[in-house]
Design an enzyme around this catalytic site. Sequence first.
Site, PDB file in Angstrom:
ATOM      1  N   HIS A   1      -7.082  -6.380   0.100  1.00  0.00           N
ATOM      2  CA  HIS A   1      -6.012  -5.208   0.207  1.00  0.00           C
ATOM      3  C   HIS A   1      -4.993  -5.933   1.414  1.00  0.00           C
ATOM      4  O   HIS A   1      -5.343  -5.635   2.517  1.00  0.00           O
ATOM      5  CB  HIS A   1      -6.357  -4.047   0.483  1.00  0.00           C
ATOM      6  CG  HIS A   1      -5.471  -2.745   0.495  1.00  0.00           C
ATOM      7  ND1 HIS A   1      -4.759  -2.542  -0.673  1.00  0.00           N
ATOM      8  CD2 HIS A   1      -4.939  -2.190   1.519  1.00  0.00           C
ATOM      9  CE1 HIS A   1      -4.100  -1.504  -0.424  1.00  0.00           C
ATOM     10  NE2 HIS A   1      -3.939  -1.386   0.944  1.00  0.00           N
TER      11      HIS A   1
ATOM     12  N   SER B   1       0.730  -1.152   0.030  1.00  0.00           N
ATOM     13  CA  SER B   1       0.060  -0.066   0.019  1.00  0.00           C
ATOM     14  C   SER B   1       0.811   1.222   0.049  1.00  0.00           C
ATOM     15  O   SER B   1       1.697   1.301  -0.758  1.00  0.00           O
ATOM     16  CB  SER B   1      -1.055   0.160   1.238  1.00  0.00           C
ATOM     17  OG  SER B   1      -1.827   0.801   1.055  1.00  0.00           O
TER      18      SER B   1
END
Length: 394
Positions: A374, A233
């Site tokens: 994610h 990320s």
Amino acid sequence: MKFKILAVCTLVFAMFFEILVAQNTDESKVKPYKLPEVLKTVDGNEISSVKDWENIRRPEILKLFENNVYGQVPQDFERISFEIKNEDKDAMNGAATLKEVAITVFRKQKNVTINLLLFTPNRIKKEVPVFLVINHRGIRTMDVTRVNKNDFWPAEEVIEAGYGIAGFDVIDVAPDDKANFQKGVMELYPEQLEMNNGMRALSAWAWGASRAIDYFETDSSVDAKKIITVGHSRGGKASLWTGAQDKRVSIAISNDSGNSGAALSRRNFGESVKNILRFTHWFCPNYKQYADNEDMLPVDQHMLLALMAPRGVYVASAAEDLWADPKGQYLSLLEAQVAYNLYGIKHNFPTEMPEVNNQIIQSHAGFHNREGKHNMTSYDWQQFIKFANFYFAQ
């Protein structure tokens, strides 16, 4: 008081919902876009040789990212020291050696200390490549006692594969917090806070990664010519920016880095520049002028990946992580290949993104889009290790 809290919570939820619904996640609604050319200078000159890439276009692209997106990564300091605070040669039941290293950097009568953790395999009697993780998940994620194990930093798995694994908590360099990011390295470079292209958190984390590499160059158990930066990320954005800045990085790995990481900004899918600028402390102030104005950016993220040429770059994504635009990350990698071509490195990536859980490994670049959400998982790490094995075997 309860009504005030409820009102605030409702407002925050409404703002977040507005961000989510404002962005497109329908491939059929992606608008046409035109990317800046990797091999054409701002003045319109074509780049056709490694010499011109290295001396003209690459520095130009690097400066454009510095001035418009991430901010500067200052390298001047008076001295740096390394102190091994703890060493355990029988870590992981004898499989590894643990070193806890305090890296202290001094500038203008101030100093900052980065606490680096490093495991290296005992069964290998020579220097080893090291995965360096830019960790924003907290120090517990990298528990040196190995009581608390986490797939985000799977030390045992990496050691078994014959690599070292290291990491630092970004809180030591620049806390991931709008109110407190100025603590840490920014205290060494306070002038950066006054600049529209000044260093902010992502550049600070890249600076910290480079200081870790400074230490690796002094450690006889580490092959400092085979350093692999890894980030998930926001950490993935920092990993790519570290690799762009510091040529000592052999492979830069980006996991679910999305907008302002590996994904194309001009592709109106998933998170946008406007959305991501809610994290104002990550980027230089100049970046805000491109919110809802991506077409005016003098760069796009394929150019960041191109800055890794001829070194290794790996882009990982997750099929359910549409916010990070897996296809946009793949297309970015695809568009970056023209820089590798200059070095005679010919990749043969398919024009269409590969099916879920199908890894693509080429000589100096790789990609996968795994099932799931994610996160950085054991599956991701297995692919990172496969790519590193392939890359270093060449």
